[in-house]
Motif scaffolding. Structure first.
Motif, PDB file in Angstrom:
ATOM      1  N   HIS A 200      -0.575  -8.934  -5.248  1.00 56.79           N
ATOM      2  CA  HIS A 200      -0.649 -10.268  -5.865  1.00 56.79           C
ATOM      3  C   HIS A 200      -0.742 -11.337  -4.778  1.00 56.79           C
ATOM      4  O   HIS A 200      -1.498 -12.294  -4.890  1.00 56.79           O
ATOM      5  CB  HIS A 200       0.601 -10.535  -6.708  1.00 56.79           C
TER       6      HIS A 200
ATOM      7  N   MET B 155      -6.965  -6.088  -6.936  1.00 62.09           N
ATOM      8  CA  MET B 155      -5.963  -6.628  -6.002  1.00 62.09           C
ATOM      9  C   MET B 155      -5.337  -5.508  -5.164  1.00 62.09           C
ATOM     10  O   MET B 155      -5.007  -5.713  -3.993  1.00 62.09           O
ATOM     11  CB  MET B 155      -4.892  -7.435  -6.744  1.00 62.09           C
TER      12      MET B 155
ATOM     13  N   ASP C 193      -2.225  -8.008 -13.828  1.00 66.08           N
ATOM     14  CA  ASP C 193      -2.352  -6.759 -13.068  1.00 66.08           C
ATOM     15  C   ASP C 193      -3.765  -6.178 -13.163  1.00 66.08           C
ATOM     16  O   ASP C 193      -4.352  -6.134 -14.246  1.00 66.08           O
ATOM     17  CB  ASP C 193      -1.326  -5.748 -13.588  1.00 66.08           C
TER      18      ASP C 193
ATOM     19  N   HIS D 232       2.849  -3.560  -4.842  1.00 67.80           N
ATOM     20  CA  HIS D 232       2.201  -4.314  -5.920  1.00 67.80           C
ATOM     21  C   HIS D 232       2.332  -5.841  -5.706  1.00 67.80           C
ATOM     22  O   HIS D 232       1.402  -6.608  -5.983  1.00 67.80           O
ATOM     23  CB  HIS D 232       2.856  -3.885  -7.239  1.00 67.80           C
TER      24      HIS D 232
HETATM   25 ZN    ZN Z   1       1.989  -7.704 -11.399  1.00 68.47          ZN
END
Ligand code: ZN
Ligand code: KG4
Length: 368
Positions: free
Chosen positions: A130, A324, A320, A126
């Motif tokens: 980003h 991405m 979020d 994750h």
């Molecule tokens: Zn995040």
């Protein structure tokens, strides 16, 4: 299965799934052979309402909510993109770090799609997603410096290449967004607290209380926020029942301390970056806290002083989202970095844990 060369030189289409915290998200992203990206669909469902009554994310509620809505969200993302599963080049899911129940939901769904449609699986970190987002929204070459500040993370990272990250600084206690949320809770402001604290701070006096500036002047680029939070709690207790103006002033003083500390920590981080990797192509900010206008202003000053450009992806791609994850999947796919079906969900997953030293960076310490 790592190391396969799968990029056939044409455009790739990747479905991305995000379920690590309190957003259920899916998106389809296209990557062209020149490295440019395009978002074909990007569906995000926030669970803010489910968690609001508790003043924070409740892991069990989050996992259940992901289970309930994810299939529908994947379906919407595919339909909005006008893409069938058979056309996908890969399916990517955030495999961590995050709340394990939610991570399992997203990764298992991605595995099922990959198996049924015989499509490569990519288990994305994750944080890497980003980190790579500014390459989706514009052309940005490596290396660059990332400031990631969200509800779960506060990090300064040297982004050297896909899969090549060096963490230059991190928080030693609370994440920055978490500190904003806790302060809001202490002052009786609604969840999520970041935007509420920012709003209240606008009409407050940032000089009324002398709060500490955590870590100021230290040689490392780490952050600490719990002392500041405690100072605010003590001040609030001393004031007794809080008037609205007290709340505004407390928020303004808290935010002013965060700004000064952040500017100092980032200027050290950029100096460390420079020493090890030369000039960064940009300072990139991501994570929910990057939505804060005052923090954006402080980052602008830091970047200008360090003679670099500040890049902040649009707010919807700072917080979020599925795009991405899809994009990080596409970038990994282009290098043949795909994962096996037994890829494990991970509650903790350091960004630089598996990285190898890139060629051409003589100052790099071994083993990052
Ligand atoms: Zn995040
Ligand atoms: O990146 P994000 O959407 O989710 C994760 O935590 O991964 O970040 C959410 C965090 C929350 O803690 C929220 O309070 C904080 O970002 N945040 C802000 C602002 N908007 C969101 N913090 C300060 N000022 C804001 N305007």
């Amino acid at each position: 299965m790592q190391g396969l060369k799968l990029d056939n030189g044409k455009r790739t289409l990747v479905l991305g799934i995000e379920t690590t915290c309190d957003e259920t998200a899916a998106a389809v992203v296209e990557r062209s052979s020149d490295g440019s990206g395009r978002i074909l669909s990007d569906i995000v469902r926030s669970q803010t309402q489910e968690h609001a009554a508790y003043g924070g994310v409740v892991p069990e509620i989050a996992a259940r909510a992901h289970v309930e809505v994810l299939d529908g969200i994947v379906d919407s993302a595919m339909r909005q993109a006008g893409v069938g599963f058979a056309q996908l080049s890969a399916v990517a899911a955030a495999a961590g770090p995050g709340l394990i129940g939610g991570v399992i939901v997203g990764l298992t769904t991605a595995k099922a799609i990959a198996m049924v449609h015989n499509t490569p699986l990519i288990a994305v970190n994750h944080l890497e997603a980003h980190a790579l987002t500014p390459r989706l929204t514009g052309t940005l070459a490596f290396p660059y410096c990332l400031f990631l500040a969200s509800g779960g993370h506060t990090q300064i990272v040297a982004v050297i290449g896909v899969g090549k990250y060096v963490r230059l600084g991190t928080t030693v206690d609370d994440a920055m967004g978490e500190a904003f949320d806790k302060v809001a809770k202490m002052l009786g402001l609604p969840y999520p607290g970041g935007p509420e604290v920012e709003r209240a701070a606008r009409d407050g006096d940032p000089a009324r209380f002398a709060f500490p500036r955590p870590m100021l002047g230290r040689a490392d680029a780490n952050f600490s926020l719990s002392g500041l939070k405690t100072a605010l709690r003590n001040e609030a207790a001393r004031l007794g029942p809080l008037e609205p103006q007290d709340i505004r002033d407390l928020c303004a003083c808290f935010q002013a301390a965060v700004l000064e500390s952040t500017a100092d920590r980032l200027s050290v981080g950029l100096r460390l970056f420079h020493e090890r990797f030369g000039a960064p192509r940009a300072l990139v900010a991501a994570g929910g806290v990057a939505a804060n206008q005052a923090i954006r202003g402080a980052l602008q000053d830091v970047a200008a002083k360090a003679q670099t450009t500040l890049i902040i992806p649009p707010p919807a791609l700072c917080t979020d989202n599925g795009a991405m994850i899809a994009w990080a999947g596409a970038e990994r796919l282009a290098l043949g970095l795909i994962d096996a079906m037994d890829a494990a969900p991970r509650a903790r997953w350091l960004l630089d844990a598996n990285a190898t030293a890139p060629a051409g960076f003589a100052n790099t310490r071994a083993g990052f």
